[in-house]
Scaffold this motif. Sequence first.
Motif, PDB file in Angstrom:
ATOM      1  N   ALA A 171       0.819  -1.226   0.000  1.00 20.24           N
ATOM      2  CA  ALA A 171       0.000   0.000   0.000  1.00 20.24           C
ATOM      3  C   ALA A 171       0.844   1.263   0.000  1.00 20.24           C
ATOM      4  O   ALA A 171       0.410   2.301  -0.522  1.00 20.24           O
ATOM      5  N   THR A 172       2.042   1.221   0.593  1.00 20.41           N
ATOM      6  CA  THR A 172       2.789   2.469   0.809  1.00 20.41           C
ATOM      7  C   THR A 172       4.184   2.455   0.177  1.00 20.41           C
ATOM      8  O   THR A 172       4.817   3.512   0.090  1.00 20.41           O
ATOM      9  N   GLY A 173       4.678   1.287  -0.179  1.00 19.56           N
ATOM     10  CA  GLY A 173       6.056   1.187  -0.671  1.00 19.56           C
ATOM     11  C   GLY A 173       7.082   1.301   0.451  1.00 19.56           C
ATOM     12  O   GLY A 173       8.278   1.345   0.186  1.00 19.56           O
ATOM     13  N   VAL A 174       6.604   1.361   1.694  1.00 24.76           N
ATOM     14  CA  VAL A 174       7.538   1.514   2.827  1.00 24.76           C
ATOM     15  C   VAL A 174       7.556   0.217   3.640  1.00 24.76           C
ATOM     16  O   VAL A 174       6.523  -0.239   4.141  1.00 24.76           O
ATOM     17  N   ARG A 175       8.753  -0.340   3.765  1.00 20.03           N
ATOM     18  CA  ARG A 175       8.938  -1.588   4.528  1.00 20.03           C
ATOM     19  C   ARG A 175       9.348  -1.246   5.954  1.00 20.03           C
ATOM     20  O   ARG A 175      10.241  -0.400   6.157  1.00 20.03           O
ATOM     21  N   PRO A 176       8.739  -1.876   6.954  1.00 16.77           N
ATOM     22  CA  PRO A 176       9.157  -1.592   8.332  1.00 16.77           C
ATOM     23  C   PRO A 176      10.602  -2.014   8.587  1.00 16.77           C
ATOM     24  O   PRO A 176      11.092  -2.982   7.988  1.00 16.77           O
ATOM     25  N   SER A 177      11.287  -1.296   9.484  1.00 12.44           N
ATOM     26  CA  SER A 177      12.662  -1.652   9.847  1.00 12.44           C
ATOM     27  C   SER A 177      12.668  -2.829  10.815  1.00 12.44           C
ATOM     28  O   SER A 177      13.630  -3.602  10.849  1.00 12.44           O
ATOM     29  N   VAL A 178      11.603  -2.934  11.622  1.00 11.73           N
ATOM     30  CA  VAL A 178      11.581  -3.869  12.750  1.00 11.73           C
ATOM     31  C   VAL A 178      10.201  -4.522  12.838  1.00 11.73           C
ATOM     32  O   VAL A 178       9.193  -3.870  12.565  1.00 11.73           O
ATOM     33  N   ASN A 179      10.150  -5.791  13.225  1.00 17.05           N
ATOM     34  CA  ASN A 179       8.900  -6.412  13.674  1.00 17.05           C
ATOM     35  C   ASN A 179       9.178  -7.044  15.033  1.00 17.05           C
ATOM     36  O   ASN A 179      10.020  -7.935  15.156  1.00 17.05           O
ATOM     37  N   GLN A 180       8.479  -6.569  16.057  1.00 13.79           N
ATOM     38  CA  GLN A 180       8.672  -7.076  17.427  1.00 13.79           C
ATOM     39  C   GLN A 180       7.591  -8.119  17.701  1.00 13.79           C
ATOM     40  O   GLN A 180       6.408  -7.801  17.658  1.00 13.79           O
ATOM     41  N   ILE A 181       8.014  -9.351  17.961  1.00 10.94           N
ATOM     42  CA  ILE A 181       7.044 -10.447  18.101  1.00 10.94           C
ATOM     43  C   ILE A 181       7.313 -11.271  19.362  1.00 10.94           C
ATOM     44  O   ILE A 181       8.415 -11.211  19.921  1.00 10.94           O
ATOM     45  N   GLU A 182       6.315 -12.039  19.786  1.00 14.33           N
ATOM     46  CA  GLU A 182       6.530 -12.962  20.906  1.00 14.33           C
ATOM     47  C   GLU A 182       7.539 -14.022  20.468  1.00 14.33           C
ATOM     48  O   GLU A 182       7.354 -14.669  19.437  1.00 14.33           O
ATOM     49  N   LEU A 183       8.581 -14.211  21.269  1.00 16.44           N
ATOM     50  CA  LEU A 183       9.637 -15.153  20.860  1.00 16.44           C
ATOM     51  C   LEU A 183      10.469 -15.546  22.081  1.00 16.44           C
ATOM     52  O   LEU A 183      11.059 -14.686  22.742  1.00 16.44           O
ATOM     53  N   HIS A 184      10.475 -16.832  22.389  1.00 17.19           N
ATOM     54  CA  HIS A 184      11.253 -17.374  23.505  1.00 17.19           C
ATOM     55  C   HIS A 184      11.440 -18.856  23.216  1.00 17.19           C
ATOM     56  O   HIS A 184      10.888 -19.372  22.227  1.00 17.19           O
ATOM     57  N   PRO A 185      12.198 -19.591  24.023  1.00 20.44           N
ATOM     58  CA  PRO A 185      12.497 -20.984  23.658  1.00 20.44           C
ATOM     59  C   PRO A 185      11.266 -21.865  23.441  1.00 20.44           C
ATOM     60  O   PRO A 185      11.306 -22.778  22.614  1.00 20.44           O
ATOM     61  N   PHE A 186      10.165 -21.611  24.134  1.00 19.43           N
ATOM     62  CA  PHE A 186       8.980 -22.434  23.904  1.00 19.43           C
ATOM     63  C   PHE A 186       8.198 -21.974  22.665  1.00 19.43           C
ATOM     64  O   PHE A 186       7.240 -22.605  22.242  1.00 19.43           O
ATOM     65  N   PHE A 187       8.616 -20.839  22.085  1.00 17.82           N
ATOM     66  CA  PHE A 187       7.924 -20.300  20.904  1.00 17.82           C
ATOM     67  C   PHE A 187       8.971 -19.644  20.001  1.00 17.82           C
ATOM     68  O   PHE A 187       9.061 -18.425  19.895  1.00 17.82           O
ATOM     69  N   PRO A 188       9.795 -20.466  19.323  1.00 18.00           N
ATOM     70  CA  PRO A 188      10.984 -19.920  18.629  1.00 18.00           C
ATOM     71  C   PRO A 188      10.712 -19.250  17.290  1.00 18.00           C
ATOM     72  O   PRO A 188      11.625 -18.629  16.739  1.00 18.00           O
ATOM     73  N   GLN A 189       9.507 -19.379  16.759  1.00 19.86           N
ATOM     74  CA  GLN A 189       9.109 -18.588  15.574  1.00 19.86           C
ATOM     75  C   GLN A 189      10.093 -18.706  14.402  1.00 19.86           C
ATOM     76  O   GLN A 189      10.467 -17.682  13.785  1.00 19.86           O
ATOM     77  N   GLU A 190      10.465 -19.936  14.055  1.00 18.00           N
ATOM     78  CA  GLU A 190      11.481 -20.109  13.004  1.00 18.00           C
ATOM     79  C   GLU A 190      11.047 -19.532  11.655  1.00 18.00           C
ATOM     80  O   GLU A 190      11.853 -18.925  10.945  1.00 18.00           O
ATOM     81  N   ASP A 191       9.780 -19.726  11.274  1.00 21.46           N
ATOM     82  CA  ASP A 191       9.321 -19.234   9.963  1.00 21.46           C
ATOM     83  C   ASP A 191       9.339 -17.702   9.917  1.00 21.46           C
ATOM     84  O   ASP A 191       9.785 -17.098   8.940  1.00 21.46           O
ATOM     85  N   ALA A 192       8.845 -17.085  10.972  1.00 20.45           N
ATOM     86  CA  ALA A 192       8.795 -15.615  10.989  1.00 20.45           C
ATOM     87  C   ALA A 192      10.208 -15.029  10.941  1.00 20.45           C
ATOM     88  O   ALA A 192      10.481 -14.082  10.190  1.00 20.45           O
ATOM     89  N   VAL A 193      11.112 -15.632  11.701  1.00 16.62           N
ATOM     90  CA  VAL A 193      12.490 -15.115  11.739  1.00 16.62           C
ATOM     91  C   VAL A 193      13.123 -15.211  10.345  1.00 16.62           C
ATOM     92  O   VAL A 193      13.772 -14.264   9.869  1.00 16.62           O
ATOM     93  N   ALA A 194      12.901 -16.343   9.651  1.00 13.18           N
ATOM     94  CA  ALA A 194      13.469 -16.510   8.306  1.00 13.18           C
ATOM     95  C   ALA A 194      12.844 -15.508   7.333  1.00 13.18           C
ATOM     96  O   ALA A 194      13.541 -14.914   6.493  1.00 13.18           O
TER      97      ALA A 194
END
Length: 276
Positions: free
Chosen positions: A150-173
């Motif tokens: 919509a804007t052509g602007v990509r965020p610099s950061v995405n802050q997400i829930e992430l810890h050893p019980f929820f390692p979020q491998e797909d999101a990180v990649a």
Amino acid sequence: MGEQVAHDGFSLPAIGFGSYALNGANGARAVQAAVEAGYRLIDSAFNYENEGAVGLGVRRAAADRAGVIVTSKLPGRHHEREAALRTVEESVYRTGLDAIDLYLIHWPNPLTGRYVEAWEALVEARERGLVRHIGVSNFLPEHLERIEDATGVRPSVNQIELHPFFPQEDAVAYHRERGIVTEAWSPVGRGGEIQRDPVVVGIAESRGITPVQAILAWHVARGIVPLPKSQDPGRQRENLAAGEIALSDEETAAITALGRSDGRLKDQDPAVYEEF
Ligand SMILES: NC(=O)C1=CN([C@@H]2O[C@H](COP(=O)(O)OP(=O)(O)OC[C@H]3O[C@@H](n4cnc5c(N)ncnc54)[C@H](OP(=O)(O)O)[C@@H]3O)[C@@H](O)[C@H]2O)C=CC1
Ligand SMILES: O=C(O)C(=O)[C@@H](O)[C@H](O)C(=O)CO
């Protein structure tokens, strides 16, 4: 060690500082201690009602303000353009700083469906100089794609829930491929069960570090910026020092393997969760 650089050159330190529930005089003292201990990335949010305490702590600290990245976040009830801009202005005013260094959309609230408008407002806030860098929090790939399309602007950061019980491998990649820095919220699982996990304790004992340091070093090894919160200056220093610990690939993989399908701390799936 471990500094993370976004697609636009924005550079974040290996480990930041969380401030949820650090309010008032105690909050300001904790933030001041954190900055004096060497933290250069402080997380906050309009909804934490502590932007004043965070700003005061940063201003009181014996450190160069210019080197400290102060973050805040736009709440779900203010995604409409005018409300968003008013909220950002209010955040800046509350911190007592000249501008906020990093401003995020706190949650996408996809059922309400106004996050593209909120992103347009953050782009405008950056143009006006109210904030220096912009990003998001709790965004799924579909939300990231929509705001960029919509804007052509990509965020610099995405802050997400992430810890050893929820390692979020797909999101990180996904983030890594696009140069979006991943920040981890509740990186040590809010100080609960994770610290007593035998794999984490085993790695900590074999290296003579604490379980929390092993967890934070795991984030750093994965190229993720964790934001541990602590009110205690000793634990603040312990956590920051984890940025200097290099885990092996085997140790990193062993902690990632602790992930569980039901690993979220609370019932907060960004695909359906709405935060006021
Ligand atoms: N974007 C979002 O939606 C969200 C963002 N956040 C952000 O992420 C930050 C971190 O997450 P948070 O939920 O606070 O949880 P954390 O995973 O940072 O855990 C904080 C808890 O762990 C304890 N702790 C910290 N360090 C140690 C240590 N070395 N040894 C033992 N216990 C320790 C703290 O206690 P003590 O203070 O007594 O040391 C506190 O009880 C938040 O503060 C906030 O800034 C959090 C949730 C959602
Ligand atoms: O703390 C935050 O940033 C939140 O978004 C909260 O919803 C948090 O996830 C929470 O669970 C507060 O109890």
